[in-house]
Design an enzyme around this catalytic site. Structure first.
Site, PDB file in Angstrom:
ATOM      1  N   ARG A   1       0.840  -1.199   0.000  1.00  0.00           N
ATOM      2  CA  ARG A   1       0.000   0.000   0.000  1.00  0.00           C
ATOM      3  C   ARG A   1       0.877   1.252   0.000  1.00  0.00           C
ATOM      4  NH1 ARG A   1      -3.863  -0.960   4.985  1.00  0.00           N
ATOM      5  NH2 ARG A   1      -2.003  -2.015   5.750  1.00  0.00           N
TER       6      ARG A   1
ATOM      7  N   ARG B   1     -20.509  51.963   3.779  1.00  0.00           N
ATOM      8  CA  ARG B   1     -20.659  52.706   2.522  1.00  0.00           C
ATOM      9  C   ARG B   1     -22.034  53.374   2.531  1.00  0.00           C
ATOM     10  NH1 ARG B   1     -19.354  47.429   1.506  1.00  0.00           N
ATOM     11  NH2 ARG B   1     -17.261  46.959   0.727  1.00  0.00           N
TER      12      ARG B   1
ATOM     13  N   ASP C   1      -9.867  49.665  -4.787  1.00  0.00           N
ATOM     14  CA  ASP C   1      -9.521  50.732  -5.729  1.00  0.00           C
ATOM     15  C   ASP C   1      -8.013  50.905  -5.846  1.00  0.00           C
ATOM     16  OD1 ASP C   1     -11.803  51.550  -6.947  1.00  0.00           O
ATOM     17  OD2 ASP C   1     -12.286  53.127  -5.511  1.00  0.00           O
TER      18      ASP C   1
ATOM     19  N   GLU D   1      -6.774  55.049  -1.058  1.00  0.00           N
ATOM     20  CA  GLU D   1      -7.056  54.154  -2.188  1.00  0.00           C
ATOM     21  C   GLU D   1      -6.467  54.669  -3.501  1.00  0.00           C
ATOM     22  OE1 GLU D   1     -11.353  53.906  -2.510  1.00  0.00           O
ATOM     23  OE2 GLU D   1     -11.517  55.809  -1.447  1.00  0.00           O
TER      24      GLU D   1
ATOM     25  N   ARG E   1     -17.926  55.842   5.905  1.00  0.00           N
ATOM     26  CA  ARG E   1     -17.321  56.503   4.748  1.00  0.00           C
ATOM     27  C   ARG E   1     -18.327  57.488   4.169  1.00  0.00           C
ATOM     28  NH1 ARG E   1     -15.748  53.085  -0.537  1.00  0.00           N
ATOM     29  NH2 ARG E   1     -17.996  53.279  -0.904  1.00  0.00           N
TER      30      ARG E   1
ATOM     31  N   GLY F   1      -8.028  51.256   1.247  1.00  0.00           N
ATOM     32  CA  GLY F   1      -9.059  50.613   0.438  1.00  0.00           C
ATOM     33  C   GLY F   1      -8.405  49.863  -0.710  1.00  0.00           C
TER      34      GLY F   1
ATOM     35  N   HIS G   1     -18.976  45.114  -8.485  1.00  0.00           N
ATOM     36  CA  HIS G   1     -20.067  45.580  -7.624  1.00  0.00           C
ATOM     37  C   HIS G   1     -20.883  44.409  -7.092  1.00  0.00           C
ATOM     38  CE1 HIS G   1     -24.194  47.068  -6.811  1.00  0.00           C
ATOM     39  NE2 HIS G   1     -23.557  48.145  -6.350  1.00  0.00           N
TER      40      HIS G   1
ATOM     41  N   CYS H   1      -9.415  48.032   4.663  1.00  0.00           N
ATOM     42  CA  CYS H   1     -10.870  47.846   4.635  1.00  0.00           C
ATOM     43  C   CYS H   1     -11.364  47.350   3.278  1.00  0.00           C
ATOM     44  CB  CYS H   1     -11.601  49.131   5.018  1.00  0.00           C
ATOM     45  SG  CYS H   1     -11.331  50.508   3.871  1.00  0.00           S
TER      46      CYS H   1
END
Length: 855
Positions: free
Chosen positions: A86, A541, A748, A724, A597, A745, A434, A810
């Site tokens: 095995r 947001r 972005d 960002e 934000r 961020g 998105h 974030c």
């Protein structure tokens, strides 16, 4: 039990062909996990058949044509004993070639065993070995034995004839010759190209070593009570304490696990006879052995056993296979029972495994009619009827009907439809598009970038490459964990957030040394974050709060207002709603920090692009449709994501930020009425210059002073920026003195660093990764070399200018274990991610802290 004979010394002292004894030089990284486990079982004085372990080095030499002294191996076993071989890889999950049983069976032994165990049993042994040898060693087609009928001597004769006809040679009769051929075949199979690719797919190095174990066979066939089976003390699916397994009389190896009506249950069962009833002493012995293995090996083990004339033999012990739910319960239970430490329990659960617990998943045993694939953007699975716009999704929700929202790509206008839908499917987009970001935030299964399907929004159809057409109202299943799109409804498994999950998370929080916050846009998101014990909200947001139908109308009125006073007058109507939103968030978080934000997206996102929407807006505003159309056209931007948005909008249209700041400050006071402390943070988005921060800070401070005078109550808040843009990272030393925190961020920032659209990159990203342009999709796994260097520069320069400034991430990378490792090493104070990724991040953070202590 193994007892050394004098002639054993030669093999015992040979590191490459080693007799498995209590003190033999055997290790995981030289002989593999199976060999090491067998040695541990020997040390526990369990009845393990005599075994010789062959090292990785030996098997590599065999693959290259250099055979060891096979006689030396064979001589370790009784002359009449049959053998099995095995695989023994370093990690059992890496697999290996299939086991070969009954090596040494030949014509002479067949006649002997026919007299001692019966002709049928002896013929079954011999036939099985010949067929296994033919397929695994001689590499013959398994179909060649399809014509073999019946049992016993006749079937054996047909099998031998088929082998000899195909190979044009006699079946080998020497045990040594058979064993050498089996070893050579298994070694070469492991080193083959297909095996290397398969190992690589399982996460193993392509050059991973393979060991082999040669073990004396326990027949499981013959006179008296004989058979084989497996036993474990827990249920693999739930991890609950329960003796499970199967036993099959007159069988070998793992035959009992095959679909065989003659297999016995282990414990008493109304569905049929059990081992507990047939062989109670053997059953109790097996339970005792399994319990001993659990304690001594510090793991839930599956015991592979054979019974020969009523005597129990332990052939192997393997880690119990387990579902995600079972893995958590097993780890926690072992720690609670004192078998392992809490730290080890935390280390035993892979963070990404928790994703399966947090969401409904398709049942692994369910049939899947896969019609397309996309990017697995938000985990979980859901079934519903297809709808092609947000209004349809909301109408379905009102009727109580689950639906799948289908869009080419979602925009902010689709948020209400997404909340109403059971899942989202888009033609375009990537891991940080998105739809993906919102889906993960609200725990909504989502597949994006499904370019293998043809979307027709006008006709409301989806067409597959094979020409299958699905219309609005047809039922489909979306699997956001794998990216698969299925026709019809699939059987589901529900989420499993039981007491064992909660206990593991409590230990993780106590152990981790970097905080984990949640990105939450609504009170519902905040409640989810609170339920998962997030240590605050790292990103709220606010723009998503404006897409309620009534608020959207007011927002559009504000956009069409011609003067500052006109905009302020309209925004006065939004102020109470914003204040109530923030008040709910503050109360839900009960004193945890909440980072809000300020308004970020370009204003054109709030305006209708289609003719009917523009006509309705003209009616609502009492304006000629031509004026509305002309105004909308004038607001169009060539690249809106790099245009008038974020802080640029806050400076040129300051009334929006002034309204939001007032709503935040009044909410602080309202939420503090019941005594709960409020820790409010205000974040300025898309900053790239010091002067931007100065202007917005002055405006917000003025609003704060006005509210303090009006209410005659003091309050505190912290102001910071969302870093960002690359320039903000590079100029962090200039920006930091005006801030209490810098929150990177990374969505972005990655987009701007690479010059990639995160919504469009999914179209070619898989090709880039496959061809080695990028190691991973940078929107999925943080780019340590490029984006990571900007993060490091920004944090260092910010802290040089202001040593006590808070630094965090974030973006969606905040929930990725590899990204958390980077942030922790760079000294970041916290990461923030979607609510449903908080448990994953907390466990990853705890494991990193434990790993540092171990080093």
């Amino acid at each position: 039990m193994l007892h050394l004979k004098p002639e054993d010394a030669a093999v015992q002292n040979n590191p490459n062909t080693t007799l498995v004894t209590q003190d033999a030089p055997i290790a995981n990284n030289t002989h593999g996990g199976r060999a090491k486990c067998l040695q541990r079982l020997v040390r526990m004085d369990l009845p393990v058949p005599r075994t010789v372990a062959l090292s990785f080095e030996t098997i590599e030499k065999i693959a290259n044509g250099e055979m060891p002294d096979v006689d030396l191996v064979v001589d370790q076993f009784p002359k009449e004993a049959l053998l099995c071989v095995r695989p023994s890889s370093e990690d059992p999950d890496w697999g290996g070639p299939g086991a070969v049983l009954n090596i040494g069976m030949n014509d002479k032994r067949f006649e002997k065993y026919s007299r001692t165990m019966g002709e049928d049993a002896a013929a079954a042994l011999y036939t099985r070995f010949i067929q296994s040898y033919a397929i695994n060693v001689a590499r013959l087609d398994p179909d060649m034995f399809d014509d073999v009928e019946g049992e016993g001597r006749a079937a054996l004769a047909e099998t031998i004839a088929a082998y000899e006809h195909e190979t044009e040679e006699k079946f080998p009769q020497s045990r040594r010759t058979q064993l050498a051929a089996v070893l050579r075949s298994m070694a070469r199979a492991w080193s083959g190209t297909s095996a290397r690719l398969l190992r690589q797919a399982k996460g193993a190095p392509t050059d991973a070593g393979l060991g082999l174990v040669v073990q004396q066979m326990i027949f499981g066939l013959g006179a008296g009570q004989c058979g084989s089976g497996v036993l474990q003390l827990v249920d693999s699916g739930t991890g609950a304490e329960q003796v499970t397994g199967r036993y099959l009389s007159q069988s070998q190896g793992r035959d009992a696990l095959d679909d065989d009506n003659d297999a016995l249950y282990l414990t008493r069962d109304p569905r049929g006879p059990s081992l507990e009833e047939k062989l109670p002493e053997a059953f109790e012995t097996l339970k005792t052995y399994a319990s001993l293995m659990r304690t001594r090996l510090r793991e839930e083990m599956q015991v592979e056993f054979a019974i020969d004339d009523g005597v129990v033999h332990i052939l192997d012990g393997v880690r119990v296979a387990r579902s995600s739910r079972g893995a958590v319960r097993i780890a926690v239970t072992l720690a609670q029972d004192g078998v392992i430490s809490r730290e080890e329990a935390l280390m035993r659960v892979p963070p990404r495994l928790l994703t399966e617990l947090l969401h409904r998943q398709i049942d692994p045993s369910a049939r899947r009619d896969i019609v397309g694939r996309g990017i697995a953007a938000s985990p979980g699975a859901a079934t519903g009827r297809l709808v092609f716009d947000s209004a349809g999704a909301q109408a379905s929700a009102a009727r109580g009907e689950p639906c799948i929202l289908v869009r080419r790509e979602t925009t902010s206008e689709d948020v209400r439809g997404m909340h109403a839908a059971s899942a989202v499917l888009t033609e375009r987009g990537g891991i940080t598009s998105h739809a993906a970001v919102i889906g993960r935030g609200i725990g909504l299964p989502c597949v994006v970038g499904a370019s293998s399907l043809i979307f027709n929004q006008r006709d409301k159809t989806i067409t597959t490459r094979e020409g299958r057409v699905f219309h609005a109202g047809d039922q489909m299943t979306v699997d956001g964990s794998t990216g698969q799109i299925l026709a019809g409804a699939a059987a589901m498994q529900e989420a499993a957030l039981d007491d064992y999950f909660q206990q593991l998370m409590a230990w993780a929080t106590d152990t981790a040394d970097i905080k984990v916050r949640a990105n939450a846009d609504t009170p519902a998101d905040a409640q989810t974050a609170r339920n998962f014990n997030a240590e605050g909200i790292g990103l709220c947001r606010t723009e998503h709060m404006f897409f309620d139908s009534w608020r959207l109308t007011v927002m559009r009125e504000m956009i069409f207002a011609d003067t500052s006073d006109g905009r302020r007058a309209v925004l006065e109507r939004l102020l109470p709603m914003q204040r109530d939103d923030f008040t709910q968030l503050f109360r839900i978080m009960q004193g945890q920090p909440v980072c809000i934000r300020l308004f970020d997206p370009p204003l054109h996102e709030f305006l209708p692009m289609d003719a009917s929407g523009q006509r309705e807006l003209a009616e609502a505003l009492g304006l000629p449709r031509s004026d509305v159309t002309r105004r909308i056209e004038a607001m169009r931007e060539y690249n809106p994501m790099l245009g008038l948005r974020g802080v640029r909008l806050g400076i040129t249209v300051p009334e929006i930020y002034e309204m939001q700041a007032r709503a935040i400050f009044e909410a602080i006071l309202d939420a503090s009425d019941d005594g709960a402390p409020v820790m409010a943070e205000i974040m300025i988005p898309l900053v790239s210059a010091r002067r931007e921060v100065e202007l917005v800070k002055n405006a917000i401070d003025a609003v704060a002073q006005a509210v303090r005078q009006e209410r005659d109550v003091p309050f505190e808040y912290r102001l910071g920026v969302m870093v960002e843009t690359p320039r903000a990272c590079l100029r962090a030393a200039e920006i930091a003195p005006y801030c209490a925190f810098l929150s990177f961020g990374t969505n972005d920032l990655t987009q701007m660093t690479y010059g990639l659209s995160r919504d469009d990159a999914g179209r070619f990203m898989s090709d880039y990764v496959q061809q080695g342009v990028f190691d991973e999709d940078p929107f999925h796994t943080l780019d340590i070399d490029g984006v990571g260097e900007l993060l490091t520069l920004g944090a260092q320069r910010g802290r040089q200018a202001k040593p006590d400034i808070t630094v965090s991430v974030c973006g969606e990378h905040g929930g990725n274990p590899e990204s958390i490792a980077f942030c922790r090493a760079a000294g970041f104070d916290y990461v923030s991610c979607s609510p449903f990724r908080v448990p994953v991040a907390r466990l990853a953070a705890a494991q990193l802290a434990i790993s540092d202590k171990i080093r």
